[in-house]
Design a protein around this motif. Structure first.
Motif, PDB file in Angstrom:
ATOM      1  N   ARG A 179      43.663  50.758  25.772  1.00  0.00           N
ATOM      2  CA  ARG A 179      43.643  52.408  25.849  1.00  0.00           C
ATOM      3  C   ARG A 179      42.256  52.589  25.361  1.00  0.00           C
ATOM      4  N   ASN A 185      44.548  56.423  31.010  1.00  0.00           N
ATOM      5  CA  ASN A 185      46.032  55.641  31.449  1.00  0.00           C
ATOM      6  C   ASN A 185      45.586  55.026  32.676  1.00  0.00           C
ATOM      7  N   VAL A 186      45.933  53.860  32.691  1.00  0.00           N
ATOM      8  CA  VAL A 186      45.640  52.926  33.839  1.00  0.00           C
ATOM      9  C   VAL A 186      46.945  52.100  34.242  1.00  0.00           C
ATOM     10  N   PRO A 187      47.077  51.911  35.496  1.00  0.00           N
ATOM     11  CA  PRO A 187      48.276  50.843  35.791  1.00  0.00           C
ATOM     12  C   PRO A 187      48.396  49.271  34.949  1.00  0.00           C
ATOM     13  N   THR A 205      52.303  51.681  33.205  1.00  0.00           N
ATOM     14  CA  THR A 205      51.082  52.207  33.122  1.00  0.00           C
ATOM     15  C   THR A 205      50.767  51.835  31.584  1.00  0.00           C
ATOM     16  N   ASP A 207      50.981  53.951  29.088  1.00  0.00           N
ATOM     17  CA  ASP A 207      51.786  54.952  28.273  1.00  0.00           C
ATOM     18  C   ASP A 207      53.067  54.276  28.257  1.00  0.00           C
ATOM     19  N   VAL A 226      45.752  44.365  34.545  1.00  0.00           N
ATOM     20  CA  VAL A 226      45.796  45.904  34.201  1.00  0.00           C
ATOM     21  C   VAL A 226      44.385  46.235  35.027  1.00  0.00           C
ATOM     22  N   ASP A 228      43.144  49.725  38.240  1.00  0.00           N
ATOM     23  CA  ASP A 228      43.388  50.754  39.158  1.00  0.00           C
ATOM     24  C   ASP A 228      44.103  49.771  40.620  1.00  0.00           C
ATOM     25  N   ASP A 231      47.577  50.240  41.628  1.00  0.00           N
ATOM     26  CA  ASP A 231      48.117  51.527  42.174  1.00  0.00           C
ATOM     27  C   ASP A 231      46.953  52.463  42.277  1.00  0.00           C
ATOM     28  N   CYS A 232      46.587  52.568  43.437  1.00  0.00           N
ATOM     29  CA  CYS A 232      45.221  53.464  43.582  1.00  0.00           C
ATOM     30  C   CYS A 232      44.991  53.434  45.394  1.00  0.00           C
TER      31      CYS A 232
END
Length: 258
Positions: A179, A185-187, A205, A207, A226, A228, A231-232
């Protein structure tokens, strides 16, 4: 099979993910020393009847080398069966150095790594155009130290796709460092025992991934992916673009003369 010691990558779990070369060498081996806690015993279905098998999970480096030395000079064909690909966290350098001191020749046969198997398990591609063209393979610092300039927070600040080995047991620490490094916040995906029959996949994510991992009771033998890429939105590759030419294909405009 030459009179060499073969370090073979057995793949991530599924015994069919070993290379053809690796399986052929196993089938001809007299002695197999394998990482018993991580390598499937199904590989031994392809061994000849009188093969001798040693589980290195309970052996020291000295014992492994001593076993190899003993049988090599008896003319036995020896396989050192490693998990995944032996070049990544395989601890083979120290073994090869000892064999070199004994003038015992060796060869490394690559295998499918757990980080690529983990990406396959969730049907993802690490290197998406205009998202990331770099993959970082690393681990969180535990009992094994990590060089200061390879601190997870520092690596995450690059923003590249990442695959973390040997770190899921420290998931809270990992999330905290990621973080700070990513700054957002990243997938994240966590894949336990990729390609095994009891494979688990958790996607979230920064979170919520820590809670999801704990709820799924994933404590070891897992990859943390880890970035993007999970999911991007992304750009299509130019490789198959009809207006992009390369040495094997002219562009549509070139072909039409326009």
């Amino acid at each position: 099979m030459k009179n060499l010691v073969y370090f073979i990558g057995a793949g991530p779990g599924d015994p069919d993910l070993i290379t053809v070369k690796g399986r052929n060498l196993i089938s001809d081996a007299d002695i197999i020393i394998y990482a018993g806690s991580l390598v499937s015993s199904d590989h031994f279905k392809y061994c000849k009847d009188k093969v001798q098998i040693f589980n290195s999970a309970s052996m020291t480096l000295k014992e492994v080398i001593g076993t190899i030395k003993n049988y090599f000079f008896q003319g036995k064909k020896i396989v050192r069966l490693q998990t995944g690909d032996p070049s990544i966290y395989g601890a083979i350098k120290e073994q090869m150095d000892e064999l070199q001191k004994l003038n015992i020749p060796y060869e490394v046969v690559p295998g499918v790594s757990s980080f690529t198997a983990a990406a396959a398990a969730i049907n993802r591609e690490f290197t998406l155009p205009n998202v990331s063209q770099t993959v970082i393979l690393t681990r969180a610092e535990g009992r094994t130290p990590v060089p200061q300039n390879e601190d997870l927070e520092r690596l995450a600040s690059i923003g590249a796709s990442m695959a973390l080995f040997l770190s899921v047991g420290m998931i809270d620490k990992v999330v905290s460092k990621l973080r700070k490094g990513y700054g957002r916040n990243v997938p994240v995906a966590v894949i336990q025992r990729a390609t095994w029959g009891d494979q688990k996949c958790v996607v979230g994510t920064l979170d919520d991934i820590s809670k999801k991992v704990k709820d799924a009771n994933i404590t070891r033998t897992a990859q943390i992916l880890v970035g993007d890429f999970i999911d991007c939105r992304y750009d299509n590759s130019l490789l198959y673009d009809e207006n992009f030419s390369h040495m094997f294909r002219g562009s549509k405009n070139e072909d039409s003369g326009n």
